[in-house]
Scaffold this active site. Structure first.
Site, PDB file in Angstrom:
ATOM      1  N   GLY A 163      30.106  41.354  37.553  1.00  0.00           N
ATOM      2  CA  GLY A 163      31.518  40.959  37.456  1.00  0.00           C
ATOM      3  C   GLY A 163      32.458  42.131  37.656  1.00  0.00           C
TER       4      GLY A 163
ATOM      5  N   ARG B 243      36.670  42.829  39.818  1.00  0.00           N
ATOM      6  CA  ARG B 243      38.048  43.003  39.316  1.00  0.00           C
ATOM      7  C   ARG B 243      38.005  43.165  37.794  1.00  0.00           C
ATOM      8  NH1 ARG B 243      39.868  37.522  37.687  1.00  0.00           N
ATOM      9  NH2 ARG B 243      38.330  36.026  38.421  1.00  0.00           N
TER      10      ARG B 243
ATOM     11  N   VAL C  98      25.294  35.258  38.500  1.00  0.00           N
ATOM     12  CA  VAL C  98      24.335  35.808  37.532  1.00  0.00           C
ATOM     13  C   VAL C  98      23.586  34.718  36.759  1.00  0.00           C
ATOM     14  CG1 VAL C  98      25.457  38.058  37.232  1.00  0.00           C
ATOM     15  CG2 VAL C  98      26.120  36.138  35.745  1.00  0.00           C
TER      16      VAL C  98
ATOM     17  N   TYR D 261      32.675  29.570  24.508  1.00  0.00           N
ATOM     18  CA  TYR D 261      32.821  31.012  24.773  1.00  0.00           C
ATOM     19  C   TYR D 261      32.335  31.838  23.566  1.00  0.00           C
ATOM     20  CZ  TYR D 261      35.236  35.395  26.076  1.00  0.00           C
ATOM     21  OH  TYR D 261      35.545  36.688  26.392  1.00  0.00           O
ATOM     22  N   VAL D 262      32.770  31.435  22.361  1.00  0.00           N
ATOM     23  CA  VAL D 262      32.396  32.171  21.151  1.00  0.00           C
ATOM     24  C   VAL D 262      30.881  32.108  20.943  1.00  0.00           C
ATOM     25  CG1 VAL D 262      32.581  32.205  18.627  1.00  0.00           C
ATOM     26  CG2 VAL D 262      34.644  31.927  20.022  1.00  0.00           C
TER      27      VAL D 262
ATOM     28  N   LYS E  17      29.243  34.495  23.385  1.00  0.00           N
ATOM     29  CA  LYS E  17      29.451  35.914  23.067  1.00  0.00           C
ATOM     30  C   LYS E  17      28.742  36.320  21.769  1.00  0.00           C
ATOM     31  CE  LYS E  17      31.999  37.026  26.622  1.00  0.00           C
ATOM     32  NZ  LYS E  17      31.509  37.981  27.608  1.00  0.00           N
TER      33      LYS E  17
HETATM   34  P1  NAP Z   1      38.064  38.559  34.816  1.00  0.00           P
HETATM   35  O1  NAP Z   1      39.255  39.356  35.196  1.00  0.00           O
HETATM   36  O2  NAP Z   1      38.141  37.062  34.844  1.00  0.00           O
HETATM   37  O3  NAP Z   1      36.819  39.047  35.697  1.00  0.00           O
HETATM   38  C1  NAP Z   1      35.541  38.456  35.543  1.00  0.00           C
HETATM   39  C2  NAP Z   1      34.649  38.910  36.681  1.00  0.00           C
HETATM   40  O4  NAP Z   1      33.373  38.248  36.519  1.00  0.00           O
HETATM   41  C3  NAP Z   1      35.189  38.492  38.055  1.00  0.00           C
HETATM   42  O5  NAP Z   1      34.964  39.525  38.989  1.00  0.00           O
HETATM   43  C4  NAP Z   1      34.352  37.265  38.373  1.00  0.00           C
HETATM   44  O6  NAP Z   1      34.186  36.993  39.756  1.00  0.00           O
HETATM   45  C5  NAP Z   1      33.018  37.647  37.764  1.00  0.00           C
HETATM   46  N1  NAP Z   1      32.180  36.470  37.577  1.00  0.00           N
HETATM   47  C6  NAP Z   1      32.534  35.262  37.071  1.00  0.00           C
HETATM   48  N2  NAP Z   1      31.505  34.414  37.108  1.00  0.00           N
HETATM   49  C7  NAP Z   1      30.463  35.095  37.655  1.00  0.00           C
HETATM   50  C8  NAP Z   1      29.118  34.761  37.966  1.00  0.00           C
HETATM   51  N3  NAP Z   1      28.630  33.548  37.729  1.00  0.00           N
HETATM   52  N4  NAP Z   1      28.327  35.705  38.523  1.00  0.00           N
HETATM   53  C9  NAP Z   1      28.805  36.938  38.791  1.00  0.00           C
HETATM   54  N5  NAP Z   1      30.067  37.317  38.525  1.00  0.00           N
HETATM   55  C10 NAP Z   1      30.885  36.412  37.956  1.00  0.00           C
HETATM   56  O7  NAP Z   1      37.605  38.888  33.328  1.00  0.00           O
HETATM   57  P2  NAP Z   1      37.857  40.199  32.426  1.00  0.00           P
HETATM   58  O8  NAP Z   1      39.018  39.942  31.568  1.00  0.00           O
HETATM   59  O9  NAP Z   1      37.763  41.427  33.247  1.00  0.00           O
HETATM   60  O10 NAP Z   1      36.564  40.101  31.474  1.00  0.00           O
HETATM   61  C11 NAP Z   1      35.366  40.826  31.708  1.00  0.00           C
HETATM   62  C12 NAP Z   1      34.434  40.580  30.534  1.00  0.00           C
HETATM   63  O11 NAP Z   1      35.066  40.986  29.315  1.00  0.00           O
HETATM   64  C13 NAP Z   1      34.065  39.101  30.345  1.00  0.00           C
HETATM   65  O12 NAP Z   1      32.722  38.986  29.943  1.00  0.00           O
HETATM   66  C14 NAP Z   1      34.982  38.666  29.216  1.00  0.00           C
HETATM   67  O13 NAP Z   1      34.458  37.580  28.505  1.00  0.00           O
HETATM   68  C15 NAP Z   1      35.032  39.926  28.370  1.00  0.00           C
HETATM   69  N6  NAP Z   1      36.200  40.004  27.492  1.00  0.00           N
HETATM   70  C16 NAP Z   1      37.466  40.052  28.020  1.00  0.00           C
HETATM   71  C17 NAP Z   1      38.544  40.123  27.139  1.00  0.00           C
HETATM   72  C18 NAP Z   1      39.955  40.206  27.634  1.00  0.00           C
HETATM   73  O14 NAP Z   1      40.869  40.215  26.791  1.00  0.00           O
HETATM   74  N7  NAP Z   1      40.208  40.262  28.932  1.00  0.00           N
HETATM   75  C19 NAP Z   1      38.333  40.123  25.761  1.00  0.00           C
HETATM   76  C20 NAP Z   1      37.036  40.068  25.279  1.00  0.00           C
HETATM   77  C21 NAP Z   1      35.967  40.022  26.150  1.00  0.00           C
HETATM   78  P3  NAP Z   1      35.308  36.111  40.549  1.00  0.00           P
HETATM   79  O15 NAP Z   1      36.400  37.077  40.885  1.00  0.00           O
HETATM   80  O16 NAP Z   1      34.559  35.594  41.740  1.00  0.00           O
HETATM   81  O17 NAP Z   1      35.728  35.021  39.615  1.00  0.00           O
END
Ligand code: NAP
Length: 246
Positions: free
Chosen positions: A11, A14, A63, A154-155, A158
Site C-alpha cells: 500500500g 500513496r 494483498v 476495521y477495528v 486491526k
Molecule cells: P490510504 O491513503 O487510503 O492508502 C492505502 C493504500 O493501500 C493505497 O495505496 C491503496 O491502493 C492500498 N491498498 C488498498 N487495498 C489494497 C490491496 N487490496 N492490496 C494492496 N494495496 C492496497 O490510507 P492511509 O491513510 O495511508 O493508511 C495506511 C495504513 O494506515 C492503513 O492500514 C490504515 O488502516 C492505517 N491507519 C491510518 C490512519 C489514518 O489516520 N490515516 C490511522 C490509523 C491507521 P489504492 O490507491 O489502489 O487504493
C-alpha cells in the site's frame, strides 16, 4: 543505516505507505512497493524514491490474494536475493454501524487488512528465516485498542493484526526476526480526508497534543523499529497517536 537492505512496503502508492517508503529510501534501503493501483497511479511516488538514489521495484498486487502474494514475494527474492524489511501497511475502511454492515463489508476489510498481512508475512518469513534476519512492522490503528462506533470490521481487523504481531514475534524470535505493530491515531491522509468536519473535530478533541498527526510521524516510528537501535524490541504495539488513547 539501511544500506544494501531490501524493504517491501504494501500500500505504498500513496499516503502513509508512500512516506514510509521514502523514509527507508532516505536511509539507503532499496524499495519494493506492493500496491493495488495500476503503475500509472504510483509513478510520482516511484519517481520521488528513485531520486533518492536507490533501486525501486513496483508490483501491482491485491494483498488479499494468497497465490498472487506468493508469486510476488518469490519474484522479489529472485530479483533481490532477500527481503530484510516487510511493512504491512495496505488497508481500507468500509464504515457502517453494525446494524447496517453487510457481510461483504466485513469480508472485504478483513481480507485486505488482516488476511493480506497474514499472506505477506507467511510468504516473506520463509525467506527471512533462511537469512536469519528480518524486521516486520504491521500498521494497526489506535482504534484496535479502544473500539470505534461504525468500524466493527476495521477495528476487528486491526485488533487481529496485533494478535498476529505478538504470535509471529514469538514464533520467529529465535530466527532473529522482530515483529512489531504501530497503532497510528488520527493521521492526515486521503483515508481521513473522507471523514466529515464534525467527526474530524470530535476526534481532535480526544488528542491531548491538540493537533492531527502527519504521515512522517508514522514513517519515523517505522524507521526506528527497523533500525539497529530497536534490535531488542519485538511483539510491541507502539502508539503514535498524540496521546489519543491514554
Ligand atoms: P490510504 O491513503 O487510503 O492508502 C492505502 C493504500 O493501500 C493505497 O495505496 C491503496 O491502493 C492500498 N491498498 C488498498 N487495498 C489494497 C490491496 N487490496 N492490496 C494492496 N494495496 C492496497 O490510507 P492511509 O491513510 O495511508 O493508511 C495506511 C495504513 O494506515 C492503513 O492500514 C490504515 O488502516 C492505517 N491507519 C491510518 C490512519 C489514518 O489516520 N490515516 C490511522 C490509523 C491507521 P489504492 O490507491 O489502489 O487504493
Amino acid at each position: 543505516m539501511l544500506k544494501e537492505q531490501v524493504a517491501v512496503i504494501t500500500g505504498a502508492g500513496r499516503g502513509i505507505g508512500a512516506e514510509i517508503a521514502k523514509a527507508l529510501a532516505q536511509n539507503h534501503a532499496n524499495i519494493v512497493i506492493v500496491d493495488y493501483s495500476a503503475l500509472d497511479a504510483v509513478q510520482d511516488t516511484i519517481a520521488e524514491i528513485k531520486a533518492l538514489g536507490v533501486t525501486v521495484q513496483y508490483y501491482q498486487c491485491d494483498v488479499s490474494n494468497f497465490q498472487k502474494t506468493k508469486e510476488v514475494v518469490d519474484s522479489i527474492v529472485k530479483e533481490f536475493g532477500k527481503i530484510d524489511i516487510l511493512v504491512n501497511n495496505a488497508g481500507i475502511t468500509a464504515d457502517k454501524i453494525l446494524l447496517r454492515m453487510e457481510e461483504s463489508d466485513w469480508d472485504r476489510v478483513l481480507n485486505i487488512n488482516l488476511k493480506g498481512s497474514f499472506n505477506m508475512t507467511k510468504h516473506t518469513t520463509t525467506h527471512m528465516m533462511r537469512k536469519k534476519y528480518g524486521r516486520i512492522v504491521n500498521i494497526s490503528s489506535v482504534v484496535a485498542l479502544m473500539g470505534n462506533v461504525g468500524q466493527a470490521n476495521y477495528v476487528a481487523s486491526k485488533a487481529g493484526l496485533i494478535g498476529l504481531t505478538k504470535t509471529v514475534a514469538k514464533e520467529f524470535g529465535g530466527k532473529n526476526i522482530t515483529v512489531n505493530a504501530i497503532a497510528p491515531g488520527y493521521i492526515k491522509t486521503a483515508m481521513t480526508d473522507a471523514l466529515s468536519e464534525e467527526v474530524r473535530n470530535s476526534m481532535l478533541k480526544m488528542v491531548p497534543l491538540g493537533y492531527l498527526g502527519e504521515v512522517k510521524d508514522i514513517a519515523n516510528a517505522v524507521l526506528f523499529l527497523v533500525s539497529p537501535s530497536a534490535r531488542y524490541i519485538t511483539g510491541v504495539t507502539l502508539k503514535v497517536d498524540g496521546g489519543m488513547y491514554i
